[in-house]
Scaffold this active site. Structure first.
Site, PDB file in Angstrom:
ATOM      1  N   ARG A  39      38.380  38.184   6.039  1.00  0.00           N
ATOM      2  CA  ARG A  39      37.013  37.769   5.470  1.00  0.00           C
ATOM      3  C   ARG A  39      37.070  37.940   3.962  1.00  0.00           C
ATOM      4  NH1 ARG A  39      31.380  41.076   6.162  1.00  0.00           N
ATOM      5  NH2 ARG A  39      30.277  40.515   4.463  1.00  0.00           N
TER       6      ARG A  39
ATOM      7  N   ASN B 206      31.011  35.719  14.077  1.00  0.00           N
ATOM      8  CA  ASN B 206      30.726  34.535  12.987  1.00  0.00           C
ATOM      9  C   ASN B 206      31.923  33.504  12.958  1.00  0.00           C
ATOM     10  OD1 ASN B 206      28.521  35.050  11.952  1.00  0.00           O
ATOM     11  ND2 ASN B 206      28.798  36.872  10.858  1.00  0.00           N
TER      12      ASN B 206
ATOM     13  N   CYS C 269      21.669  35.995  16.675  1.00  0.00           N
ATOM     14  CA  CYS C 269      21.780  36.236  15.116  1.00  0.00           C
ATOM     15  C   CYS C 269      20.472  37.429  14.931  1.00  0.00           C
ATOM     16  CB  CYS C 269      21.900  35.359  14.295  1.00  0.00           C
ATOM     17  SG  CYS C 269      21.789  35.866  12.508  1.00  0.00           S
TER      18      CYS C 269
ATOM     19  N   HIS D 274      21.847  30.725  10.386  1.00  0.00           N
ATOM     20  CA  HIS D 274      21.961  30.869   8.858  1.00  0.00           C
ATOM     21  C   HIS D 274      21.612  29.547   8.133  1.00  0.00           C
ATOM     22  CE1 HIS D 274      24.927  34.625   9.082  1.00  0.00           C
ATOM     23  NE2 HIS D 274      23.622  34.858   9.520  1.00  0.00           N
TER      24      HIS D 274
ATOM     25  N   TYR E 221      19.999  33.093   3.969  1.00  0.00           N
ATOM     26  CA  TYR E 221      21.492  32.438   3.643  1.00  0.00           C
ATOM     27  C   TYR E 221      21.108  31.135   2.967  1.00  0.00           C
ATOM     28  CZ  TYR E 221      24.393  35.789   6.297  1.00  0.00           C
ATOM     29  OH  TYR E 221      24.782  37.315   6.328  1.00  0.00           O
TER      30      TYR E 221
END
Ligand code: G6P
Length: 421
Positions: A94, A148, A169, A199, A243
Site C-alpha cells: 500500500r 480493496n 463498504c 468510492h 473519495y
C-alpha cells in the site's frame, strides 16, 4: 445451516477483525455464528488477533467455536458466509502504491487513481483464485467482500465467477450514521437516495421518516466543512463521497500528498504495530478504542447487518455493490454499482435509480470503463489494456507518463504480478 452459521474470514489476522467480531457477538441471537474460522497467511498476526478474539468470545460466554488456520481451503470448506478482507502485499505494498504515483506527479491512494490501479493488479487474480476455491468447496456460501479496491473486486467477482458476492463498504453506513446524528434521529428513520460506484458515489437526497430533509443536511454540512469541500456540495446540490475530493480538488490533494511527511499507509503501519502490541495484553477482552483511529469505522455494522438480512430474509434496504441490472440507466446491466438494494435470502436486488445527473454521469461512466479495463489487464497480464486503463482514468490520463508509471508499478510489484512476466 442447521447447526448454526459457519463464518470464514479470509484475512482474519487483520487488525480490524476484533471490530467484526464485536458485531458478530452483539448479534449472536439473530445471527448465530457457531463456528468462526479466521484464516490468514501471516501466522504471527493470526495468533495475536485469534487469541484476542478467543478472549472476546469467552467474555460473552457464547458457544462459538473458534478455528484459526493458514489453510484457505480448510477455512472455506462448507462455510455459509465468507468475509474477504485481504491486502495482497500487505501495508508495504500500500505504501508503494501511495508513493510511486507521486514520482509521476499524480495522486497516490489506496483505492483511487494509479495507487488503486496497482492494488487492483495485485488483488484481482488472488480474489479470482479464492473464488475458484469457493465454487468448489462452498458454492452456496455468500461472499461479503471488503477487500480493496472494493468496487473493482466486486466487479471482478460478479462478472468472472459464480460466487454469490455482495461488495461492501463502510462509507454508506457512515453517511447514514452521520446524518442521523446531525438530525438527532434514529438510524432506521434515515433513507438515502444514493448513486454511483464504490468510492465514487453521491447522496442525491436524504429522507427522514419519508420527509425530504436534504437541504437541512446540506446546510448543516456546509457550515462544518472547509470552503473547497462545501463548494462542490453547493454546486452539485448533492453530497459527494469523501473519495471524490481526489477528483474535485485534485491539484490541492496532489500538492498536500507531495509535501506530507508520511503517507496514510505509513501512519497505518504505526497504528497497526501499536494495535498488535495492545492485542497481546492477556487482560484485553474487547475491541480497544485505538481501533477507531482507522478509516473502517462501522465496517462491522455494515457486514453484520448485511449477513443478518440475508440469513433472516429480511427484505430491508441497504447500500451495497451489486450488478446494475438496469438500476442506473447510464451504465450497462453488468456494471457493478453501489446503490440501495433490497436485501433478502436471495441476496441484493438493486432499486431503480434512473439516469444520473449530467454533472455526475460522465465521471461515473469513465471510471467504470477504467475499472473494467483494469480487471482485463490484471487477468491477462495485458500491458496494452493496462495502459488504456491509465489513459482513461481522470486522475492520470497523460500519455507521456503512462509507460514509465506502468513499468515502475509492474517492476515494484513483480512478485505479485506473474502474469506480466
Ligand atoms: C474507509 C474506506 C476503506 C478503506 C479505509 C482506510 O473505510 O471505505 O475502503 O480501506 O477507509 O482506512 P485506513 O485507516 O486503512 O486508512
Amino acid at each position: 445451516m442447521t447447526e448454526g452459521i459457519v463464518l470464514a474470514v479470509i484475512g482474519g489476522g487483520s487488525s480490524y477483525t476484533p471490530e467484526l467480531v464485536e458485531g458478530i457477538l452483539k448479534n449472536a441471537e439473530e445471527f448465530p455464528v457457531r463456528t468462526l474460522r479466521l484464516m490468514d497467511i501471516d501466522e504471527t498476526k493470526l495468533n495475536i488477533v485469534g487469541s484476542l478474539v478467543g478472549r472476546m468470545i469467552e467474555k460473552e460466554n457464547l458457544s462459538v467455536r473458534l478455528e484459526l488456520t493458514e489453510d484457505r481451503r480448510a477455512a472455506l470448506k462448507g462455510a455459509d458466509f465468507i468475509v474477504t478482507q485481504i491486502r495482497v502485499g500487505g501495508i508495504k505494498a500500500r505504501i508503494r502504491d501511495e508513493k510511486i504515483p507521486l514520482e509521476f506527479n499524480v495522486i497516490g491512494q489506496e483505492t483511487t487513481g494509479a495507487g488503486g490501479f496497482a492494488n487492483a493488479l495485485r488483488t484481482v487474480p488472488v480474489m479470482l483464485d479464492i473464488a475458484k476455491d469457493i465454487e468448489e468447496l462452498s458454492p452456496e456460501a455468500w461472499l461479503i467482500n471488503f477487500t480493496n479496491p472494493s468496487g473493482i473486486v466486486a466487479e471482478a467477482m460478479l462478472n468472472y465467477t459464480m460466487v454469490k458476492t455482495v461488495g461492501l463498504c463502510n462509507v454508506p453506513i457512515g453517511f447514514i450514521n452521520q446524518f442521523a446524528n446531525m438530525l438527532e434521529a434514529k438510524v432506521e428513520d434515515v433513507l438515502l437516495d444514493y448513486v454511483g460506484l464504490n468510492h465514487l458515489s453521491w447522496v442525491r437526497k436524504v429522507y427522514l421518516k419519508g420527509k425530504d430533509v436534504t437541504d437541512i443536511v446540506i446546510d448543516k454540512l456546509i457550515k462544518n466543512l472547509p470552503d473547497k469541500e462545501a463548494e462542490s456540495i453547493k454546486i452539485l446540490g448533492m453530497i459527494p463521497n469523501g473519495y471524490l475530493h481526489y477528483y474535485y480538488e485534485k491539484d490541492d490533494v496532489l500538492s498536500d500528498l507531495k509535501t506530507s511527511p508520511k503517507t496514510r499507509g505509513e501512519t497505518v503501519l504505526e497504528i497497526e504495530e501499536q494495535l498488535m502490541k495492545k492485542y497481546q495484553d492477556e487482560n484485553l477482552r474487547e475491541k480497544p478504542p485505538e481501533l477507531s483511529q482507522r478509516g473502517g469505522a462501522h465496517y462491522s455494522d455494515a457486514a453484520v447487518s448485511l449477513m443478518k438480512s440475508i440469513y433472516l430474509d429480511k427484505k430491508d434496504i441497504q447500500i451495497v455493490n451489486v450488478k446494475n441490472n438496469g438500476a442506473i440507466t447510464d451504465l450497462s446491466e453488468d456494471a457493478v454499482v453501489e446503490v440501495p438494494c433490497i436485501i433478502s435470502g436471495k441476496g441484493a436486488i438493486p432499486l431503480s435509480c434512473g439516469s444520473l445527473e449530467p454533472a455526475i454521469s460522465g465521471l461515473t461512466q469513465t471510471v467504470k470503463y477504467y475499472e473494467q479495463l483494469t480487471i482485463e489487464a490484471s487477468i491477462a497480464g495485458d500491458r496494452k489494456k493496462a495502459k488504456q486503463a491509465l489513459l482513461v482514468h481522470p486522475l492520470i490520463g497523460n500519455p507521456r507518463i503512462i509507460d514509465g508509471l506502468l513499468e515502475k508499478i509492474i517492476e515494484e510489484n513483480r512478485e505479485f504480478l506473474p502474469k506480466f512476466f
